[in-house]
Design a protein around this motif. Structure first.
Motif, PDB file in Angstrom:
ATOM      1  N   PHE A   1      44.232  65.559  53.551  1.00  0.00           N
ATOM      2  CA  PHE A   1      43.227  66.402  52.909  1.00  0.00           C
ATOM      3  C   PHE A   1      43.752  67.838  52.893  1.00  0.00           C
ATOM      4  N   PHE A   2      43.529  68.521  51.786  1.00  0.00           N
ATOM      5  CA  PHE A   2      43.921  69.918  51.698  1.00  0.00           C
ATOM      6  C   PHE A   2      42.880  70.684  50.887  1.00  0.00           C
ATOM      7  N   VAL A   3      42.918  72.005  50.985  1.00  0.00           N
ATOM      8  CA  VAL A   3      42.113  72.868  50.121  1.00  0.00           C
ATOM      9  C   VAL A   3      43.077  73.590  49.187  1.00  0.00           C
ATOM     10  N   SER A   4      42.669  73.718  47.937  1.00  0.00           N
ATOM     11  CA  SER A   4      43.617  74.169  46.922  1.00  0.00           C
ATOM     12  C   SER A   4      43.213  75.453  46.207  1.00  0.00           C
ATOM     13  N   GLY A   5      42.067  76.020  46.554  1.00  0.00           N
ATOM     14  CA  GLY A   5      41.587  77.161  45.787  1.00  0.00           C
ATOM     15  C   GLY A   5      41.237  76.747  44.367  1.00  0.00           C
ATOM     16  N   PHE A   6      40.621  75.559  44.238  1.00  0.00           N
ATOM     17  CA  PHE A   6      40.239  75.002  42.934  1.00  0.00           C
ATOM     18  C   PHE A   6      41.451  74.806  42.021  1.00  0.00           C
ATOM     19  N   ASN A   7      42.572  74.452  42.634  1.00  0.00           N
ATOM     20  CA  ASN A   7      43.822  74.343  41.891  1.00  0.00           C
ATOM     21  C   ASN A   7      44.207  72.922  41.519  1.00  0.00           C
ATOM     22  N   LEU A   8      43.932  71.981  42.419  1.00  0.00           N
ATOM     23  CA  LEU A   8      44.479  70.636  42.253  1.00  0.00           C
ATOM     24  C   LEU A   8      43.630  69.614  42.983  1.00  0.00           C
ATOM     25  N   SER A   9      43.418  68.466  42.345  1.00  0.00           N
ATOM     26  CA  SER A   9      42.637  67.399  42.967  1.00  0.00           C
ATOM     27  C   SER A   9      43.503  66.437  43.771  1.00  0.00           C
ATOM     28  N   ILE A  10      44.668  66.094  43.209  1.00  0.00           N
ATOM     29  CA  ILE A  10      45.496  65.049  43.821  1.00  0.00           C
ATOM     30  C   ILE A  10      46.960  65.450  43.800  1.00  0.00           C
TER      31      ILE A  10
ATOM     32  N   ASP B   1      38.261  70.507  48.167  1.00  0.00           N
ATOM     33  CA  ASP B   1      37.419  71.542  47.560  1.00  0.00           C
ATOM     34  C   ASP B   1      37.088  71.213  46.109  1.00  0.00           C
ATOM     35  N   MET B   2      37.718  70.186  45.577  1.00  0.00           N
ATOM     36  CA  MET B   2      37.405  69.713  44.223  1.00  0.00           C
ATOM     37  C   MET B   2      36.380  68.581  44.236  1.00  0.00           C
ATOM     38  N   TYR B   3      35.821  68.299  45.413  1.00  0.00           N
ATOM     39  CA  TYR B   3      34.846  67.211  45.559  1.00  0.00           C
ATOM     40  C   TYR B   3      33.650  67.652  46.400  1.00  0.00           C
ATOM     41  N   LEU B   4      33.089  68.799  46.041  1.00  0.00           N
ATOM     42  CA  LEU B   4      31.965  69.352  46.800  1.00  0.00           C
ATOM     43  C   LEU B   4      30.611  69.020  46.191  1.00  0.00           C
TER      44      LEU B   4
ATOM     45  N   VAL C   1      32.823  68.037  35.822  1.00  0.00           N
ATOM     46  CA  VAL C   1      32.057  68.259  37.048  1.00  0.00           C
ATOM     47  C   VAL C   1      31.345  66.987  37.498  1.00  0.00           C
ATOM     48  N   ASN C   2      31.005  66.121  36.548  1.00  0.00           N
ATOM     49  CA  ASN C   2      30.243  64.910  36.869  1.00  0.00           C
ATOM     50  C   ASN C   2      30.894  64.071  37.959  1.00  0.00           C
ATOM     51  N   SER C   3      32.207  64.067  38.025  1.00  0.00           N
ATOM     52  CA  SER C   3      32.893  63.217  39.004  1.00  0.00           C
ATOM     53  C   SER C   3      33.498  64.014  40.161  1.00  0.00           C
ATOM     54  N   MET C   4      33.121  65.273  40.294  1.00  0.00           N
ATOM     55  CA  MET C   4      33.660  66.103  41.383  1.00  0.00           C
ATOM     56  C   MET C   4      32.743  66.023  42.598  1.00  0.00           C
ATOM     57  N   LYS C   5      32.595  64.814  43.096  1.00  0.00           N
ATOM     58  CA  LYS C   5      31.693  64.572  44.225  1.00  0.00           C
ATOM     59  C   LYS C   5      32.328  63.597  45.209  1.00  0.00           C
ATOM     60  N   ARG C   6      31.747  63.533  46.387  1.00  0.00           N
ATOM     61  CA  ARG C   6      32.303  62.752  47.491  1.00  0.00           C
ATOM     62  C   ARG C   6      32.530  61.285  47.098  1.00  0.00           C
ATOM     63  N   ASP C   7      31.595  60.687  46.371  1.00  0.00           N
ATOM     64  CA  ASP C   7      31.688  59.272  46.018  1.00  0.00           C
ATOM     65  C   ASP C   7      32.920  58.955  45.179  1.00  0.00           C
ATOM     66  N   ASN C   8      33.476  59.967  44.503  1.00  0.00           N
ATOM     67  CA  ASN C   8      34.624  59.733  43.627  1.00  0.00           C
ATOM     68  C   ASN C   8      35.959  59.983  44.320  1.00  0.00           C
TER      69      ASN C   8
END
Length: 336
Positions: free
Chosen positions: A142-151, A163-166, A182-189
């Motif tokens: 797990f990392f934080v990206s400054g809203f830069n990258l999901s994977i 930070d892309m899944y808040l 934004v619809n899929s930027m959540k924990r379940d995804n």
């Protein structure tokens, strides 16, 4: 009349049991030879560095994460890992930025307990190892990206930008990106996105034709395997659709297929047209503005499901090797 009703009920029950058996024919006992995933919490170690101790903190990251941290520096900070002075400056700037201090605090809060995510990924890894033991399963970070990258996906590393899944309703996302994303930027995804990325990077497009059909069924194969590896996940979480988008896709499946055929798109090699069907977008423009994006992937998934239901001798290994998509379509018996 009563006999007819009883017969109908028995038929429906039998059909239901058959459907259940069909959907579960690749189910395994995940407690046997289980692959347990222990997510490496680089995000916590980075966030917890005190600005007053930034030099020592960054040095510790180099020591504790000798493989992951250089990749993080290159991918997120866009500087050479060897430039430790610049790396330290950028980390310090990131940790003291007021906006990202808030974001990082929210990450700490929302992802303090990740037992459910580790369980989901462990189940998927167990399935992958069972059916494809030759596949190397990367360590998860797990990392934080400054809203830069999901994977981030490398041979030895699978990283998730938490930070892309808040959450779809996270306030800072509203000005950050498009609503359909934004619809899929959540924990379940999070876990499905990770396993999806792993499967797509492992099983590459394997057809020289390059038609819409080939692209649809290639993606459909990966989606089918994803659903096998994550049997407890909702279809919407696997493909990144909302419940409303799933409902629209199911209700309009026949019309969508007819539209693809009528417009003579199925065998098109026009890359611009193909992208409209398979890349993430607010809607699938060749179909309608009411449709969800990536309907080509959704339709490919439905065709592959039909193919596997009608060809019970086909193994998962054989499915993923099959690249004669004309043959797959013909043998699928697909009739939406």
């Amino acid at each position: 009349m009563m006999k007819k009703i009883i017969f109908l009920l028995l038929f429906l029950c039998s059909f239901s049991l058959f459907s259940c058996r069909e959907s579960n024919r690749f189910k395994i006992n995940v407690n046997k030879s289980r692959v347990n995933v222990d997510i490496k919490r680089f995000d916590k170690d980075l966030i917890s560095i005190a600005p007053s101790d930034i030099n020592e903190g960054v040095k510790e990251l180099y020591n504790k994460y000798p493989d992951f941290f250089p990749l993080y520096v290159e991918s997120i900070l866009s500087v050479p890992p060897s430039d430790t002075t610049r790396v330290t400056e950028l980390i310090d700037s990131f940790l003291t930025d007021s906006v990202f201090q808030r974001v990082n605090n929210d990450v700490q809060s929302k992802y303090d307990d990740i037992g459910d995510i580790e369980k989901s990924i462990s189940t998927a890894y167990t399935y992958i190892h069972h059916y494809f033991p030759q596949i190397h399963l990367p360590e998860v970070y797990f990392f934080v990206s400054g809203f830069n990258l999901s994977i981030m996906m490398e041979d030895e590393i699978a990283g998730m930008g938490v930070d892309m899944y808040l959450g779809s309703d996270y306030p800072l996302y509203q000005d950050l990106t498009y609503r359909y994303m934004v619809n899929s930027m959540k924990r379940d995804n999070l876990a499905p996105d990770l396993i999806s990325a792993l499967l797509f990077s492992t099983f590459r497009m394997d057809s020289g034709e390059g038609r819409l059909l080939d692209n649809m069924l290639y993606r459909g194969k990966v989606m089918y395997l994803l659903s096998v590896c994550m049997p407890d996940e909702k279809p919407g979480n696997l493909i990144g659709y909302t419940p409303e988008q799933i409902k629209w896709s199911e209700s309009n499946e026949r019309k969508v297929w007819a539209s693809i055929i009528d417009q003579k798109h199925l065998f098109s090699t026009d890359s611009f047209l193909i992208r409209k069907y398979v890349i993430d977008a607010p809607f699938t423009s060749p179909i309608s503005q009411e449709s969800p994006g990536r309907l080509g992937t959704w339709m490919g998934w439905q065709i592959i499901k039909s193919y596997m239901q009608n060809n019970k001798n086909v193994t998962l290994q054989e499915l993923m090797k099959e690249n004669d998509y004309q043959k797959v379509l013909e043998e699928s018996g697909y009739r939406p």
